[in-house]
Scaffold this active site. Structure first.
Site, short mmCIF file in Angstrom:
data_model
loop_
_atom_site.label_atom_id
_atom_site.label_comp_id
_atom_site.label_asym_id
_atom_site.label_seq_id
_atom_site.Cartn_x
_atom_site.Cartn_y
_atom_site.Cartn_z
N THR A 25 0.88 -1.17 0.00
CA THR A 25 0.00 0.00 0.00
C THR A 25 0.93 1.22 0.00
OG1 THR A 25 0.04 0.24 2.40
CG2 THR A 25 -1.63 -1.26 1.49
N SER B 41 -2.37 1.53 9.55
CA SER B 41 -1.84 1.86 10.87
C SER B 41 -1.99 3.32 11.32
CB SER B 41 -0.36 1.48 10.92
OG SER B 41 0.39 2.33 10.07
N THR C 68 -1.35 -3.07 19.27
CA THR C 68 -1.04 -1.74 19.79
C THR C 68 -1.63 -1.52 21.18
OG1 THR C 68 -1.64 0.59 19.44
CG2 THR C 68 -3.06 -0.99 18.42
N ASP C 69 -1.05 -0.57 21.92
CA ASP C 69 -1.61 -0.20 23.23
C ASP C 69 -2.92 0.58 23.08
OD1 ASP C 69 -0.54 2.19 22.26
OD2 ASP C 69 0.60 2.67 24.07
N GLU C 70 -3.20 1.04 21.83
CA GLU C 70 -4.38 1.90 21.65
C GLU C 70 -5.69 1.14 21.85
OE1 GLU C 70 -4.04 4.69 18.39
OE2 GLU C 70 -1.88 4.58 18.44
N TYR D 49 -9.20 3.03 13.91
CA TYR D 49 -7.97 2.24 13.88
C TYR D 49 -7.90 1.30 15.09
CZ TYR D 49 -3.08 1.06 14.87
OH TYR D 49 -1.93 0.39 15.20
N SER E 18 -10.41 -1.45 15.09
CA SER E 18 -10.11 -2.55 14.15
C SER E 18 -9.00 -3.44 14.70
CB SER E 18 -9.77 -2.00 12.76
OG SER E 18 -8.54 -1.31 12.78
N LYS E 19 -8.02 -2.84 15.36
CA LYS E 19 -6.94 -3.65 15.95
C LYS E 19 -7.50 -4.48 17.12
CE LYS E 19 -3.12 -3.80 15.10
NZ LYS E 19 -2.31 -4.59 14.10
N TYR F 119 12.68 -5.70 -8.24
CA TYR F 119 12.27 -7.00 -7.74
C TYR F 119 11.50 -7.80 -8.77
CZ TYR F 119 13.65 -6.79 -2.87
OH TYR F 119 14.38 -6.77 -1.71
P1 NAD Z 1 2.96 0.66 8.35
O1 NAD Z 1 1.68 1.33 7.97
O2 NAD Z 1 4.24 1.39 8.25
O3 NAD Z 1 3.13 -0.67 7.46
C1 NAD Z 1 2.10 -1.56 7.21
C2 NAD Z 1 2.55 -2.54 6.13
O4 NAD Z 1 1.47 -3.47 5.87
C3 NAD Z 1 2.86 -1.86 4.79
O5 NAD Z 1 4.05 -2.39 4.23
C4 NAD Z 1 1.65 -2.23 3.92
O6 NAD Z 1 1.96 -2.29 2.53
C5 NAD Z 1 1.28 -3.58 4.48
N1 NAD Z 1 -0.14 -3.92 4.24
C6 NAD Z 1 -1.22 -3.13 4.46
N2 NAD Z 1 -2.35 -3.79 4.12
C7 NAD Z 1 -1.98 -5.03 3.70
C8 NAD Z 1 -2.68 -6.18 3.25
N3 NAD Z 1 -4.01 -6.17 3.14
N4 NAD Z 1 -1.98 -7.29 2.93
C9 NAD Z 1 -0.62 -7.31 3.02
N5 NAD Z 1 0.10 -6.25 3.44
C10 NAD Z 1 -0.57 -5.12 3.78
O7 NAD Z 1 2.71 0.10 9.81
P2 NAD Z 1 3.74 -0.05 11.03
O8 NAD Z 1 3.81 1.23 11.74
O9 NAD Z 1 4.96 -0.69 10.53
O10 NAD Z 1 2.93 -1.06 11.94
C11 NAD Z 1 3.07 -2.47 11.78
C12 NAD Z 1 2.15 -3.18 12.76
O11 NAD Z 1 2.48 -2.80 14.10
C13 NAD Z 1 0.67 -2.83 12.60
O12 NAD Z 1 -0.08 -4.00 12.81
C14 NAD Z 1 0.40 -1.81 13.69
O13 NAD Z 1 -0.94 -1.84 14.10
C15 NAD Z 1 1.35 -2.29 14.77
N6 NAD Z 1 1.83 -1.24 15.70
C16 NAD Z 1 2.40 -0.10 15.21
C17 NAD Z 1 2.89 0.85 16.10
C18 NAD Z 1 3.56 2.11 15.61
O14 NAD Z 1 3.86 2.99 16.43
N7 NAD Z 1 3.86 2.26 14.33
C19 NAD Z 1 2.78 0.64 17.48
C20 NAD Z 1 2.19 -0.55 17.94
C21 NAD Z 1 1.73 -1.49 17.03
P1 TYD Z 2 0.66 9.57 15.61
O1 TYD Z 2 2.12 9.55 15.28
O2 TYD Z 2 -0.31 9.73 14.51
O3 TYD Z 2 0.40 8.24 16.45
P2 TYD Z 2 -0.93 7.80 17.33
O4 TYD Z 2 -2.06 8.66 16.96
O5 TYD Z 2 -1.11 6.39 16.86
O6 TYD Z 2 -0.51 7.90 18.75
O7 TYD Z 2 0.43 10.73 16.67
C1 TYD Z 2 1.11 10.77 17.89
C2 TYD Z 2 0.54 11.92 18.69
O8 TYD Z 2 0.89 13.15 18.03
C3 TYD Z 2 -0.97 11.91 18.76
O9 TYD Z 2 -1.37 12.39 20.06
C4 TYD Z 2 -1.40 12.89 17.71
C5 TYD Z 2 -0.27 13.90 17.69
N1 TYD Z 2 0.01 14.54 16.39
C6 TYD Z 2 0.10 15.93 16.29
O10 TYD Z 2 -0.06 16.66 17.29
N2 TYD Z 2 0.38 16.49 15.08
C7 TYD Z 2 0.54 15.73 13.96
O11 TYD Z 2 0.76 16.31 12.86
C8 TYD Z 2 0.45 14.31 14.07
C9 TYD Z 2 0.63 13.44 12.85
C10 TYD Z 2 0.18 13.76 15.31
#
Ligand code: NAD
Ligand code: TYD
Length: 351
Positions: free
Chosen positions: A34, A83, A132-134, A158, A161-162, A346
């Site tokens: 994506t 995500s 996630t903790d959310e 979000y 759904s998680k 690739y």
């Molecule tokens: P990201 O959005 O950077 O990456 C998601 C990846 O999943 C992408 O490579 C995308 O192409 C792929 N993808 C999306 N839909 C798909 C599908 N239908 N089939 C196959 N691949 C698909 O996300 P991230 O930040 O790397 O998060 C990874 C995981 O960790 C998620 O499950 C998220 O909920 C969880 N998580 C993220 C955070 C964070 O802070 N980023 C914290 C806690 C948990």
């Molecule tokens: P984000 O990185 O989107 O993660 P999450 O919403 O999953 O915690 O945002 C982190 C925090 O920062 C959240 O409280 C929203 C805030 N935020 C801003 O204040 N400005 C921004 O432009 C963004 C993207 C997030």
């Protein structure tokens, strides 16, 4: 070998790179690519036969079944998801389709494969679901941090759904005995994070001289974990976690957003000798914005001996430096050039 979903995303790419520096066990990387999937993140693995990239969707049960039959992985690390909270507010549908329906289809296909395995292979198999903790909802300022038994109370499309996907994983363990593990982690930061999330957005905007948008009063609190620490926690849970259990993963770094942004500005001021604080701009709050998340990560420390290595100070310095040193990556992400990577670098695997 292991099968990783979403391995071209932020955490997924870090996980695959990390895995292959620690072990020679091959990785099948199933990713839909994506907007958040970027194969350039894995450019250093080009020509490495231990990394098998497969362009595909977790909703495609036939493709997954073929992959499982062909490669016989001993574990699934499920990271693929939509995500970003802001995107889920503007368009929840994709979150339902990937995070809920996709996780269900993946789980069900994996379950059928697992059922056919024998004795020891079946026993040793793991389905590790990264969450996630959310899912726990929002905390008041003085409330104790989330433990693994905290009530689920997701507030955004979000997190809802998680939360649903976590419950499906739990049910597949409870009902069918699938050896699942669930991890609930706090906010990650580090290399390769798409510049829509707070930390990379602030760095990238500051370097471009654009404003730094702070939602509401900027006093919302998150716990921050350096992505490589998350990767080591996932490896540890895979190695030693008890099937059916949930492990909270956190960095012991609770900080208000405005403090994060000031820290980034201070680092950029130091590294670039310019004043970035003046770019800070308070903007309208996010609808339904959760006020505070905090993780009690004592269970994973007590049961599995895992603790993060980085402090916020060391991790954020590495992260800011990474973005300064990889402005070509940022430019390619911003121009959309990264989406052409698969065509030129690739061979697509047809499962
Ligand atoms: P990201 O959005 O950077 O990456 C998601 C990846 O999943 C992408 O490579 C995308 O192409 C792929 N993808 C999306 N839909 C798909 C599908 N239908 N089939 C196959 N691949 C698909 O996300 P991230 O930040 O790397 O998060 C990874 C995981 O960790 C998620 O499950 C998220 O909920 C969880 N998580 C993220 C955070 C964070 O802070 N980023 C914290 C806690 C948990
Ligand atoms: P984000 O990185 O989107 O993660 P999450 O919403 O999953 O915690 O945002 C982190 C925090 O920062 C959240 O409280 C929203 C805030 N935020 C801003 O204040 N400005 C921004 O432009 C963004 C993207 C997030």
């Amino acid at each position: 070998m292991i099968l990783v979903t979403g391995g071209a995303g932020f955490i997924g790419a870090n996980f695959v790179l990390d895995w292959l520096t620690q072990s020679d066990e091959s990785v099948i990387n199933l990713d839909k690519l994506t907007y958040a999937g970027n194969l350039q993140n894995l450019a250093s693995l080009e020509g490495d036969s231990r990394h098998i990239f497969v362009h595909g969707d977790i909703n495609d049960q036939q493709k997954i079944a073929t992959l499982l039959r062909e490669y016989q992985p001993r574990a699934i690390i499920h990271l693929a998801a939509e995500s970003h909270v802001d995107r889920s507010i503007h368009g929840p549908e994709e979150f339902i389709q990937t995070n809920i329906v996709g996780t269900f289809r993946l789980l069900d296909t994996v379950y059928r494969y697992w059922k056919e395995q024998e004795g020891k292979t079946q026993q040793a198999f793991r389905f590790l679901h990264v969450s996630t903790d959310e899912v726990y909802g929002s905390l008041s300022k003085d409330a104790p941090a989330f433990t693994e038994v905290h009530r689920y109370q997701p507030n955004s499309p979000y997190s809802a759904s998680k939360a649903s996907s976590d419950q499906l994983v739990r049910a597949y363990h409870h009902t069918y005995g699938l050896p699942t593990l669930i991890t609930n982690c706090s906010n990650n930061y580090g290399a390769f994070q798409f510049p829509e999330k707070l930390i990379p957005l602030m760095i990238v905007n500051a370097l471009a001289g654009k404003s730094l948008p702070i939602y509401g009063d900027g006093q919302q609190i998150r716990d921050w974990l350096y992505v490589k620490d998350h990767c080591s926690a996932i490896r540890r849970v895979l190695e030693a976690g008890t099937p059916g259990e949930t492990y909270n993963i956190g960095g012991w770094n609770e900080k208000p957003n405005i403090e994060i942004v000031h820290t980034i500005c201070n680092l950029l001021n130091e590294l670039r000798s310019a004043d970035y604080h003046k770019l800070i701009k308070y903007v309208a709050d996010r609808p339904g914005h959760d006020r505070r998340y905090a993780i009690d990560a004592r269970k994973i420390e007590r049961d599995l001996g895992w603790r993060p290595v980085e402090t916020f100070e060391t991790g954020i310095r590495k992260t800011v430096k990474w973005y300064l040193d990889h402005q070509d990556w940022v430019a390619s992400v911003q121009s959309g050039e990264y989406r052409k990577w698969i065509e030129t670098h690739y061979q697509e695997h047809v499962g």
